[in-house]
Scaffold this active site. Structure first.
Site, short mmCIF file in Angstrom:
data_model
loop_
_atom_site.label_atom_id
_atom_site.label_comp_id
_atom_site.label_asym_id
_atom_site.label_seq_id
_atom_site.Cartn_x
_atom_site.Cartn_y
_atom_site.Cartn_z
N TYR A 116 -9.86 -46.59 20.11
CA TYR A 116 -9.96 -47.65 19.74
C TYR A 116 -9.65 -48.87 20.73
CZ TYR A 116 -10.12 -45.06 15.41
OH TYR A 116 -10.52 -44.03 14.51
N GLY A 155 -9.70 -38.72 15.40
CA GLY A 155 -10.18 -39.46 16.46
C GLY A 155 -8.97 -39.79 17.36
N GLY A 210 -7.21 -39.45 10.69
CA GLY A 210 -5.97 -39.91 10.22
C GLY A 210 -4.85 -39.71 10.79
N GLU A 217 -11.65 -34.76 10.81
CA GLU A 217 -12.30 -35.78 11.53
C GLU A 217 -11.24 -36.36 12.37
OE1 GLU A 217 -14.34 -38.04 8.82
OE2 GLU A 217 -15.85 -36.58 8.45
N CYS A 222 -8.68 -67.27 25.70
CA CYS A 222 -8.31 -68.54 25.34
C CYS A 222 -7.86 -68.82 23.82
CB CYS A 222 -9.45 -69.86 25.88
SG CYS A 222 -8.45 -71.06 26.30
N GLU A 223 -6.96 -68.25 23.52
CA GLU A 223 -6.42 -68.09 21.74
C GLU A 223 -5.07 -67.81 22.00
OE1 GLU A 223 -8.35 -66.70 18.78
OE2 GLU A 223 -10.38 -67.03 19.51
N ARG A 277 -6.27 -54.08 19.55
CA ARG A 277 -5.23 -53.77 18.74
C ARG A 277 -4.05 -54.49 18.60
NH1 ARG A 277 -3.04 -49.37 18.77
NH2 ARG A 277 -3.25 -48.81 16.51
C1 LIG Z 1 -14.61 -41.39 7.88
C2 LIG Z 1 -13.60 -41.49 9.19
N1 LIG Z 1 -13.13 -40.63 9.66
C3 LIG Z 1 -12.44 -40.33 10.71
C4 LIG Z 1 -12.01 -41.37 11.01
C5 LIG Z 1 -10.85 -41.26 12.32
O1 LIG Z 1 -9.55 -41.66 12.04
P1 LIG Z 1 -8.48 -41.35 13.28
O2 LIG Z 1 -8.76 -42.07 14.54
O3 LIG Z 1 -7.37 -42.19 12.62
O4 LIG Z 1 -8.35 -39.87 13.30
C6 LIG Z 1 -11.97 -42.70 10.70
C7 LIG Z 1 -11.39 -44.05 10.88
O5 LIG Z 1 -11.23 -44.96 10.64
C8 LIG Z 1 -12.98 -42.83 9.45
O6 LIG Z 1 -13.28 -43.89 8.96
#
Ligand SMILES: Cc1ncc(COP(=O)(O)O)c(C=O)c1O
Length: 416
Positions: free
Chosen positions: A369, A274, A232, A272, A340-341, A311
């Site tokens: 993403y 990402g 997050g 976690e 085409c939108e 996004r």
């Molecule tokens: C379970 C879980 N972990 C980790 C993430 C990664 O989030 P971020 O890319 O914001 O760090 C997500 C993203 O939606 C998620 O659903």
């Protein structure tokens, strides 16, 4: 950072739209995130959220650094294993898994996160049939509100994710798991949302999670092997203030460490991230197909669209843009996608150097993403991807072709 001259060359060599990732930056961001936590709490593991970018080469790069993976589908689990991420470093977290996905998780012996008891029962019986005891955890719903786009806030009480702490719903799920032979609960998980810039909601969630861990020990005698705080951490797209990993760690670790005092063991801390790891390390290169002036707006029509980068359309996200090799002489334009939108505008009211047909626009912070959410809507083949390491770019995914678009389709006999 990748030099503009190299980006121009890569666009020439591989065509556009093209995703380009800076592998050295990915590694540096992974290391700085890990260090921020590990220097303060040794038993920290980073489980990179594969959903942000599941390209095999990027995963291999992260696997080589010793990174784990948070996967949300059988497909991501398959790719993570192919990339060389060890089973014991993978956690499978999604709100809805098929029997086939659960079977794969069991075969690969990864930790499974459940967000409901119904899935727990299915998984336990599959494991029991095979004479196995699977390692599981539950995702809890901490009921916290984070300041982010509503579509990526996941910790609210009306969210589809996790088991509520209120009414002992989550506690009862652990109690149930303890009665089953096919599973062993060894952790707890929470993820409150994505692209979050302030620490308050994280702090609140950690505090609730730690209280819950203490309750699990007191009420059920469960000693957790790990506590997973999810991902997050946000990135800056428009110069907005965001937390550094160090600030993030310093904000959330006190509540985590306080909670540990009431536990008799020292669980692993799983994180976690990402977006933080890969987001700023990627750009999307797109070519100007045509330009158009109207009495109301100027449009720069490019060869990418919301099928390449979802996004802006999906979350009203801002991605900074530059025109490679050009500066000054700016004009206000909408950078319009080729889908085409009318919603397919990649950048609204942007001041960009006057563009001409053939110019390459570099769209920043697209490593997370970006390709992962791309589609072939409008029958435009998926773009290709290049990984740059030490100033040298290498193709890591070829562009799909028109023949690929129909490769898995067939015309029924009667129509031939
Ligand atoms: C379970 C879980 N972990 C980790 C993430 C990664 O989030 P971020 O890319 O914001 O760090 C997500 C993203 O939606 C998620 O659903």
């Amino acid at each position: 950072m990748i030099e503009d001259t190299l980006l121009v060359q890569l666009a020439k060599d591989y065509g556009t739209p093209l995703y380009v990732y800076d592998g050295d930056e990915v590694v540096a961001r992974y290391n700085s995130f890990l260090k921020a936590f590990k220097s303060r709490y040794k038993k920290t593991k980073v489980m990179y959220a594969v959903k942000a970018n599941s390209s095999l080469a990027l995963l291999r790069l992260l696997a080589k650094q010793g990174c784990g993976a948070d996967v949300v589908s059988g497909g991501e689990l398959f790719i993570a294993r192919k990339a060389g991420i060890k089973s014991e470093d993978i956690i499978f977290t999604s709100s809805s898994k098929t029997v086939q996905e659960l079977e794969l998780a069991l075969e690969e012996d990864v930790i499974v996160t459940h967000g409901n008891v119904s899935e727990l029962l299915t998984f336990s019986s599959i494991a029991e049939e095979r004479g196995k005891t699977a390692r599981i955890c539950f995702r809890v719903n901490p009921d916290v509100s984070s300041k982010t786009h509503p579509k990526i806030a996941t910790g609210l009480k009306n969210s589809k994710f996790g088991l509520h702490l209120e009414g002992d719903i989550a506690l009862k799920a652990y109690e149930k798991a303890l009665e089953l032979n096919g599973v062993k609960p060894i952790g707890v998980h929470a993820h409150i949302g994505s692209q979050i810039h302030e620490s308050q909601a994280f702090e609140e969630a950690v505090s609730k999670l730690m209280d819950f861990a203490v309750m699990l020990k007191k009420e059920l005698g469960v000693e957790l092997d790990f506590i997973d705080l999810g991902g997050g951490l946000g990135i800056s797209h428009q110069g907005e203030k965001t937390l550094t990993p160090k600030e993030f760690a310093e904000a959330i670790l006190p509540n985590f460490l306080n909670g540990l005092e009431d536990l008799s063991n020292e669980p692993y801390l799983y994180l976690e991230p990402g977006r933080y790891i890969v987001g700023p390390a990627g750009v999307l290169l797109t070519k100007v197909n045509s330009v158009k002036k109207t009495p109301y707006k100027n449009f720069v029509n490019v060869d990418a669209g919301f099928n390449t980068l979802a996004r802006p359309t999906l979350y009203d996200a801002y991605h900074h843009m530059t025109v490679l090799g050009k500066s000054g002489n700016e004009e206000l334009v909408d950078v319009a996608g080729n889908v085409c939108e009318s919603g397919d505008i990649l950048g609204r009211d942007r001041s960009l150097p006057k563009t001409s047909v053939g110019d390459i626009i570099s769209i920043k912070d697209c490593g997370a993403y970006g390709f992962a959410m791309a589609s072939e809507y409008n029958s435009q083949p998926l773009p290709c991807e290049v990984l740059v390491r030490g100033g040298i770019g290498e193709l890591i995914r070829t562009r799909r072709s028109y023949s690929d678009l129909i490769a898995e389709q067939k015309i029924p006999e009667a129509l031939k």
